[in-house]
Design a protein around this motif. Sequence first.
Motif, PDB file in Angstrom:
ATOM      1  N   ILE A  12       0.843  -1.208   0.000  1.00 10.58           N
ATOM      2  CA  ILE A  12       0.000   0.000   0.000  1.00 10.58           C
ATOM      3  C   ILE A  12       0.873   1.250   0.000  1.00 10.58           C
ATOM      4  O   ILE A  12       0.639   2.185  -0.788  1.00 10.58           O
ATOM      5  N   LEU A  13       1.875   1.290   0.864  1.00 15.11           N
ATOM      6  CA  LEU A  13       2.769   2.458   0.917  1.00 15.11           C
ATOM      7  C   LEU A  13       3.540   2.644  -0.385  1.00 15.11           C
ATOM      8  O   LEU A  13       3.645   3.760  -0.891  1.00 15.11           O
ATOM      9  N   ARG A  14       4.086   1.548  -0.921  1.00 16.36           N
ATOM     10  CA  ARG A  14       4.855   1.635  -2.168  1.00 16.36           C
ATOM     11  C   ARG A  14       3.998   2.156  -3.309  1.00 16.36           C
ATOM     12  O   ARG A  14       4.417   3.043  -4.063  1.00 16.36           O
ATOM     13  N   VAL A  15       2.802   1.616  -3.449  1.00 20.52           N
ATOM     14  CA  VAL A  15       1.935   2.021  -4.557  1.00 20.52           C
ATOM     15  C   VAL A  15       1.502   3.473  -4.400  1.00 20.52           C
ATOM     16  O   VAL A  15       1.535   4.245  -5.371  1.00 20.52           O
ATOM     17  N   CYS A  16       1.126   3.874  -3.201  1.00 18.40           N
ATOM     18  CA  CYS A  16       0.702   5.261  -2.987  1.00 18.40           C
ATOM     19  C   CYS A  16       1.841   6.240  -3.268  1.00 18.40           C
ATOM     20  O   CYS A  16       1.678   7.194  -4.041  1.00 18.40           O
ATOM     21  N   LEU A  17       2.994   6.015  -2.665  1.00 17.24           N
ATOM     22  CA  LEU A  17       4.137   6.910  -2.883  1.00 17.24           C
ATOM     23  C   LEU A  17       4.595   6.878  -4.336  1.00 17.24           C
ATOM     24  O   LEU A  17       4.860   7.924  -4.940  1.00 17.24           O
ATOM     25  N   GLY A  18       4.717   5.688  -4.876  1.00 17.60           N
ATOM     26  CA  GLY A  18       5.226   5.542  -6.233  1.00 17.60           C
ATOM     27  C   GLY A  18       4.340   6.187  -7.275  1.00 17.60           C
ATOM     28  O   GLY A  18       4.820   6.916  -8.154  1.00 17.60           O
ATOM     29  N   LEU A  19       3.047   5.932  -7.200  1.00 18.74           N
ATOM     30  CA  LEU A  19       2.156   6.518  -8.196  1.00 18.74           C
ATOM     31  C   LEU A  19       2.020   8.026  -8.028  1.00 18.74           C
ATOM     32  O   LEU A  19       1.840   8.749  -9.012  1.00 18.74           O
ATOM     33  N   THR A  20       2.162   8.509  -6.794  1.00 21.15           N
ATOM     34  CA  THR A  20       2.161   9.959  -6.576  1.00 21.15           C
ATOM     35  C   THR A  20       3.342  10.598  -7.295  1.00 21.15           C
ATOM     36  O   THR A  20       3.194  11.601  -8.002  1.00 21.15           O
ATOM     37  N   MET A  21       4.530  10.011  -7.131  1.00 22.52           N
ATOM     38  CA  MET A  21       5.719  10.563  -7.792  1.00 22.52           C
ATOM     39  C   MET A  21       5.614  10.411  -9.306  1.00 22.52           C
ATOM     40  O   MET A  21       5.943  11.342 -10.051  1.00 22.52           O
ATOM     41  N   ALA A  22       5.163   9.267  -9.775  1.00 18.87           N
ATOM     42  CA  ALA A  22       5.028   9.047 -11.214  1.00 18.87           C
ATOM     43  C   ALA A  22       4.050  10.046 -11.830  1.00 18.87           C
ATOM     44  O   ALA A  22       4.260  10.516 -12.954  1.00 18.87           O
ATOM     45  N   ALA A  23       3.008  10.396 -11.099  1.00 16.51           N
ATOM     46  CA  ALA A  23       2.042  11.381 -11.601  1.00 16.51           C
ATOM     47  C   ALA A  23       2.702  12.742 -11.811  1.00 16.51           C
ATOM     48  O   ALA A  23       2.375  13.454 -12.771  1.00 16.51           O
ATOM     49  N   HIS A  24       3.643  13.106 -10.947  1.00 11.98           N
ATOM     50  CA  HIS A  24       4.367  14.368 -11.132  1.00 11.98           C
ATOM     51  C   HIS A  24       5.185  14.339 -12.418  1.00 11.98           C
ATOM     52  O   HIS A  24       5.230  15.322 -13.155  1.00 11.98           O
ATOM     53  N   GLY A  25       5.851  13.215 -12.685  1.00 11.92           N
ATOM     54  CA  GLY A  25       6.610  13.082 -13.926  1.00 11.92           C
ATOM     55  C   GLY A  25       5.711  13.090 -15.147  1.00 11.92           C
ATOM     56  O   GLY A  25       6.001  13.752 -16.145  1.00 11.92           O
ATOM     57  N   TYR A  26       4.605  12.379 -15.056  1.00 17.37           N
ATOM     58  CA  TYR A  26       3.639  12.347 -16.156  1.00 17.37           C
ATOM     59  C   TYR A  26       3.153  13.763 -16.466  1.00 17.37           C
ATOM     60  O   TYR A  26       3.055  14.156 -17.629  1.00 17.37           O
ATOM     61  N   ASN A  27       2.875  14.529 -15.423  1.00 20.31           N
ATOM     62  CA  ASN A  27       2.395  15.897 -15.608  1.00 20.31           C
ATOM     63  C   ASN A  27       3.442  16.767 -16.300  1.00 20.31           C
ATOM     64  O   ASN A  27       3.093  17.624 -17.113  1.00 20.31           O
ATOM     65  N   LYS A  28       4.705  16.553 -15.977  1.00 17.14           N
ATOM     66  CA  LYS A  28       5.761  17.332 -16.641  1.00 17.14           C
ATOM     67  C   LYS A  28       5.835  16.982 -18.129  1.00 17.14           C
ATOM     68  O   LYS A  28       6.065  17.849 -18.960  1.00 17.14           O
ATOM     69  N   PHE A  29       5.648  15.712 -18.452  1.00 18.78           N
ATOM     70  CA  PHE A  29       5.685  15.294 -19.857  1.00 18.78           C
ATOM     71  C   PHE A  29       4.416  15.694 -20.623  1.00 18.78           C
ATOM     72  O   PHE A  29       4.500  16.156 -21.755  1.00 18.78           O
ATOM     73  N   PHE A  30       3.252  15.484 -20.012  1.00 16.51           N
ATOM     74  CA  PHE A  30       2.003  15.570 -20.770  1.00 16.51           C
ATOM     75  C   PHE A  30       0.991  16.579 -20.247  1.00 16.51           C
ATOM     76  O   PHE A  30      -0.043  16.771 -20.858  1.00 16.51           O
ATOM     77  N   GLY A  31       1.260  17.203 -19.099  1.00 14.31           N
ATOM     78  CA  GLY A  31       0.325  18.154 -18.513  1.00 14.31           C
ATOM     79  C   GLY A  31       0.423  19.519 -19.171  1.00 14.31           C
ATOM     80  O   GLY A  31       1.133  19.713 -20.167  1.00 14.31           O
ATOM     81  N   GLY A  32      -0.248  20.489 -18.580  1.00 15.12           N
ATOM     82  CA  GLY A  32      -0.358  21.851 -19.086  1.00 15.12           C
ATOM     83  C   GLY A  32       0.787  22.373 -19.921  1.00 15.12           C
ATOM     84  O   GLY A  32       0.691  22.494 -21.126  1.00 15.12           O
TER      85      GLY A  32
END
Length: 172
Positions: A12-32
């Motif tokens: 649970i901790l790994r998935v929550c932390l990991g996907l939170t960080m990955a979302a930041h990277g995704y946003n830099k690539f594909f966000g606004g």
Amino acid sequence: MDGYAYDTALLILRVCLGLTMAAHGYNKFFGGGRIPGTAAWFDSIGMKPGTLHARIAATVEMAAGLGLAVGLLTPIPAAGFVALMLVAAWTVHRPNGFFIVKEGWEYNLVLAVSAVGLATLGAGRFSLDWLIFGHNWFDGWAGLLISLGLGLAGGIGQLLIFYRPPQRTETK
């Protein structure tokens, strides 16, 4: 606590932390603003060249986030968390104090320390580390030292080599 509850908590901790960080990277690539917008922002905070740092940050955020989420070579993605959060805390959040409500470095600390804690405990049975190696890959003191040592070296190195604080101008 039985072993499966412990391993489930790690998952649970790994998935929550990991996907939170990955979302930041995704946003830099594909966000606004995508990479060009992120690059301009990096330039504005003194991380030059901005385009290089935008690409590096987005890639490391996604790789470290996904690596931690699936529990693959866990201390290595945890080191990525430490490096990323050290640079973010120093360049953006440090002048604002501790608390996140004032854009402080509290959130950066929680992400980095949580990742180091996971590296120290190990990814657990529900991870690629366990699937590939049959046990945690470098947990305990080794996981702590790898994640903290590599992370601090990476973050401090990046700041020393690339960070040039913007010059503040006085207005009268």
